[in-house]
Scaffold this motif. Structure first.
Motif, short mmCIF file in Angstrom:
data_model
loop_
_atom_site.label_atom_id
_atom_site.label_comp_id
_atom_site.label_asym_id
_atom_site.label_seq_id
_atom_site.Cartn_x
_atom_site.Cartn_y
_atom_site.Cartn_z
N VAL A 313 21.22 88.67 -64.51
CA VAL A 313 22.09 89.58 -64.78
C VAL A 313 22.46 89.89 -63.34
O VAL A 313 23.20 89.31 -62.63
CB VAL A 313 22.41 91.17 -65.01
N ALA A 314 21.26 90.57 -62.58
CA ALA A 314 21.47 90.83 -60.71
C ALA A 314 21.39 89.13 -60.22
O ALA A 314 22.02 88.90 -59.18
CB ALA A 314 20.26 91.35 -60.27
N ARG A 315 20.81 88.71 -60.74
CA ARG A 315 21.18 87.02 -59.93
C ARG A 315 22.09 86.27 -59.67
O ARG A 315 23.07 86.14 -59.46
CB ARG A 315 20.19 85.77 -59.94
N PRO A 316 22.43 86.01 -61.04
CA PRO A 316 23.88 85.63 -61.58
C PRO A 316 25.49 86.38 -61.01
O PRO A 316 26.67 85.47 -60.07
CB PRO A 316 24.44 85.04 -63.04
N ALA A 317 25.20 87.14 -60.95
CA ALA A 317 26.03 88.31 -60.60
C ALA A 317 26.11 88.31 -59.28
O ALA A 317 27.70 88.04 -58.70
CB ALA A 317 25.63 89.65 -60.92
N ARG A 331 29.40 73.46 -61.16
CA ARG A 331 27.80 73.43 -61.57
C ARG A 331 26.84 74.02 -60.74
O ARG A 331 26.06 74.16 -61.20
CB ARG A 331 27.89 71.64 -61.79
N GLU A 332 26.66 73.22 -59.23
CA GLU A 332 25.71 74.30 -58.64
C GLU A 332 26.04 75.69 -58.59
O GLU A 332 24.79 76.17 -58.42
CB GLU A 332 26.74 73.34 -56.86
N ARG A 333 27.48 76.27 -58.80
CA ARG A 333 26.90 77.80 -58.43
C ARG A 333 26.27 77.75 -59.70
O ARG A 333 25.38 79.00 -59.81
CB ARG A 333 28.71 78.67 -58.61
N VAL A 334 26.50 77.59 -60.77
CA VAL A 334 25.26 77.94 -62.34
C VAL A 334 23.92 77.40 -62.59
O VAL A 334 22.99 78.47 -62.38
CB VAL A 334 26.63 77.14 -63.47
N LEU A 335 23.93 76.46 -61.32
CA LEU A 335 21.98 76.14 -60.75
C LEU A 335 21.47 76.91 -60.02
O LEU A 335 20.66 77.89 -60.42
CB LEU A 335 22.32 74.34 -60.74
N LEU A 336 22.47 77.37 -59.37
CA LEU A 336 21.94 78.56 -58.01
C LEU A 336 21.86 79.93 -58.89
O LEU A 336 21.33 81.04 -58.29
CB LEU A 336 23.39 78.76 -57.39
N ALA A 337 23.11 80.67 -60.05
CA ALA A 337 23.43 81.70 -60.50
C ALA A 337 21.60 81.82 -60.91
O ALA A 337 21.20 83.13 -61.24
CB ALA A 337 23.88 81.38 -61.39
N LEU A 338 21.38 80.62 -61.75
CA LEU A 338 19.89 80.68 -63.03
C LEU A 338 18.75 79.92 -62.42
O LEU A 338 17.46 80.16 -62.33
CB LEU A 338 20.36 79.64 -63.94
N THR A 339 18.38 80.08 -60.37
CA THR A 339 17.55 79.81 -59.87
C THR A 339 17.11 80.78 -58.85
O THR A 339 18.06 79.88 -57.91
CB THR A 339 18.00 78.11 -59.09
N ALA A 340 15.84 81.61 -58.71
CA ALA A 340 15.82 82.38 -58.06
C ALA A 340 14.75 82.75 -58.28
O ALA A 340 14.12 84.05 -58.12
CB ALA A 340 16.86 83.49 -57.65
#
Length: 623
Positions: A313-317, A331-340
């Motif tokens: 939640v926090a990272r994707p938002a 696609r890059e947004r999704v990858l960044l949102a799910l990678t932290a």
């Protein structure tokens, strides 16, 4: 163990275990960071062999702090603004928008998910801005991400590390005002003074050392020692003014040096990279070995709920809101949102501020350290195993089949490139002369017109798709330069160059540190080009159970074997005399003389004609 190990034994064991974990991960193709975490937990709280607090004592925290500073400085050395280009907008958004948004969402996840007080949640939420350069580096190396998402993750991790630490300092100063006699004005003054001093120290030191190196004020053999000494001094001075501001100072120092166009910059950065591999391994193993499992087991159901909120939640938002209206592909947004992933800095800084909160009367500050380690463990395991498959699913990773870069547009290189392309092995042909690339381009072979060592190549080529390079131009010195310069990036065992014309002369022999592995035996490019002019062809032949390597050698006694393509389309270049044991359904790439080409063509035609007269299937005997 009652008395434990000596500090020297601990350092030796941690070094061996950390580097050994990375090597084992490379052999098993597993995420290195996962093995380091497991090894640290095993030798520490698992078997009780090492207890860093007991065996190293009060030196543990300063050692970790210095190691993190060196890691961040090396990260700053990689941040060349000229190389950012199309990722500039994304980095700006991740730092200026992502950091405050991440702070807010992380604080809410801690308050409503973990149940922490607002004081502890705000301080820890600032620390959670950090996405961990100590974890990102090995993950990127393993996942082989495309250039732009890799740059975004790397820049975010390095730039937001000191930002996260300073956010925690700011939040702590606010809490300190409430729980002590410190005034708001004093807290703000201390924070601003620390940030200004740290930034000025880092920028001044970076500019000064770059100027000294450029003017020749420091001899070559003293550059790295001087750099290390200055780095430690800058970190210590900034940290003395405001705790944790040293991280900002060393990051700024590395960033200034990276953009100073120093002639010796590449050598300095590579040395720092090697040091960082050792430091990341050691620090991560030490922190894992320091874990108190009783604190982890004391966590209730809120801990996994908090981790889920932070990751899902926090990272994707944070990412999706930061990139609203940007040109970054979805696609890059999704990858960044799910990678932290979180790493060493988060654990170290969280433990420090947790202790400080407890000291001033915030009781649940004691939960910060175990929650931090739970978040680190979860993200390390998740991203360690999921980042590469996710990147492939989104089309943002190097392919499952590593390819070949051919440098030079000779007739032989074009023939080899076309043969590999038809065999579905990714291949890239490069040459500064566009006319030499026309035929290959017509055949559908990917080409790059320009110098493989140029900045244009660095910015436009996704070399992550290739793990083998062959330097095959008509300039022996340039081939040696390409193989030497790109050897560390590709791996020296997969960098080849054609034989040099005057290699037998004692005056022209080169040391083993220069150039690549021999390609095609002792044939020079002139020999290979002449062979092509005489009618030799590059041919790919499939082996079967009936038609094995011995049968192939009988049919083509004069052919020059170049490479073996496995069942999974991975390619291995070989030289005559190497021990080969290719099984069925593998393919051989060879340079075949005209008479054997003709014989193979006639045999294939005869086989096809015979097959037409049979009732059964065609018997394959190679192509």
């Amino acid at each position: 163990m009652e008395h434990g190990l000596s500090p020297v034994m601990v350092f030796a064991a941690v070094g061996a275990i950390g580097v050994g974990s990375q090597w084992l991960a490379w052999r098993l193709r597993l995420p290195a960071i996962v093995l380091m975490l497991a090894a640290g937990v095993l030798i520490g709280p698992g078997l009780g062999l090492i207890d860093p607090a007991r065996d190293i004592g009060t030196l543990l925290q300063p050692m970790i702090a210095v190691a993190v500073a060196i890691i961040l400085f090396e990260g700053g050395l990689t941040l060349n603004l000229r190389h950012l280009r199309d990722a500039r907008e994304g980095v700006r958004r991740l730092v200026w928008l992502g950091a405050p948004l991440g702070w807010v969402f992380s604080t809410l996840a801690l308050r409503w998910g973990a149940g922490l007080s607002w004081e502890s949640a705000t301080v820890f939420g600032g620390i959670m801005i950090v996405t961990g350069p100590t974890v990102i580096a090995p993950l990127l190396r393993q996942a082989r991400l495309a250039r732009r998402p890799a740059q975004l993750l790397q820049w975010e991790a390095i730039l937001n590390d000191p930002v996260g630490a300073l956010a925690a300092v700011l939040a702590f100063e606010v809490v300190l005002v409430r729980y002590s006699s410190t005034t708001v004005g004093e807290g703000i003054f201390d924070l601003v003074l620390g940030v200004v001093v740290a930034a000025a120290l880092g920028a001044g030191a970076g500019y000064g050392i770059a100027r000294a190196f450029r003017r020749g004020a420091v001899p070559e053999f003293m550059k790295v020692p001087v750099l290390f000494a200055l780095l430690l001094g800058v970190f210590a001075l900034a940290d003395a003014v405001l705790h944790e501001s040293g991280l900002l100072a060393v990051t700024v120092m590395g960033l200034v040096i990276a953009n100073s166009d120093l002639p010796s910059y590449t050598e300095i950065r590579r040395f720092k990279e090697y040091a960082t591999v050792l430091l990341v391994s050691g620090v991560f193993v030490l922190l894992a070995a320091s874990l108190d499992l009783s604190l982890i087991f004391a966590l209730d159901w809120r801990a996994p709920f908090f981790v889920a909120l932070a990751v899902l939640v926090a990272r994707p938002a944070t990412v999706f809101l930061s990139f609203l209206g940007s040109r970054v592909p979805w696609r890059e947004r999704v990858l960044l949102a799910l990678t932290a992933p979180r790493g060493v800095v988060l654990v170290a800084v969280a433990g420090l501020f947790g202790e400080r909160l407890v000291e001033i009367g915030v009781a649940d500050g004691a939960q910060i350290a175990p929650l931090a380690f739970a978040l680190v463990a979860a993200t390390v395991l998740l991203h360690g195993f999921a980042l590469r498959p996710l990147a492939r699913l989104l089309g943002l990773s190097g392919g499952a089949v590593p390819g070949v870069v051919l440098v030079g547009g000779s007739s032989f290189a074009k023939a080899l490139a076309e043969a590999l392309h038809k065999a579905e092995v990714p291949v890239l042909l490069t040459d500064p002369n566009y006319s030499r690339l026309l035929r290959a381009r017509v055949e559908g072979v990917p080409v790059f017109m320009g110098d493989i060592l140029s900045e244009a190549a660095e910015e436009n080529l996704e070399l992550i798709h290739y793990d083998t390079l062959i330097a095959a131009t008509d300039n022996d010195a340039y081939n040696t330069l390409v193989a030497t310069d790109l050897g560390p990036e590709f791996g020296r065992e997969t960098v080849f160059q054609v034989a040099r014309e005057k290699r037998e002369s004692a005056r022209h022999q080169l040391p083993a540190t220069l150039g690549g592995r021999p390609f095609g035996g002792d044939a020079t490019l002139a020999d290979l080009t002449q062979a092509m002019a005489d009618g030799w062809k590059v041919r790919v032949t499939r082996l079967t159970e009936e038609y094995d390597l011995a049968a192939w050698r009988d049919d083509r006694p004069n052919a020059r074997l170049l490479a073996v393509i496995g069942r999974d389309r991975t390619i291995r270049f070989v030289n005559d005399g190497e021990d080969l044991s290719p099984g069925s359904d593998t393919r051989l790439v060879a340079l075949v003389p005209p008479d054997e080409v003709r014989a193979a063509r006639e045999a294939r035609a005869a086989g096809e004609e015979a097959a037409l007269t049979r009732d059964g299937g065609v018997v394959k005997a190679g192509t």
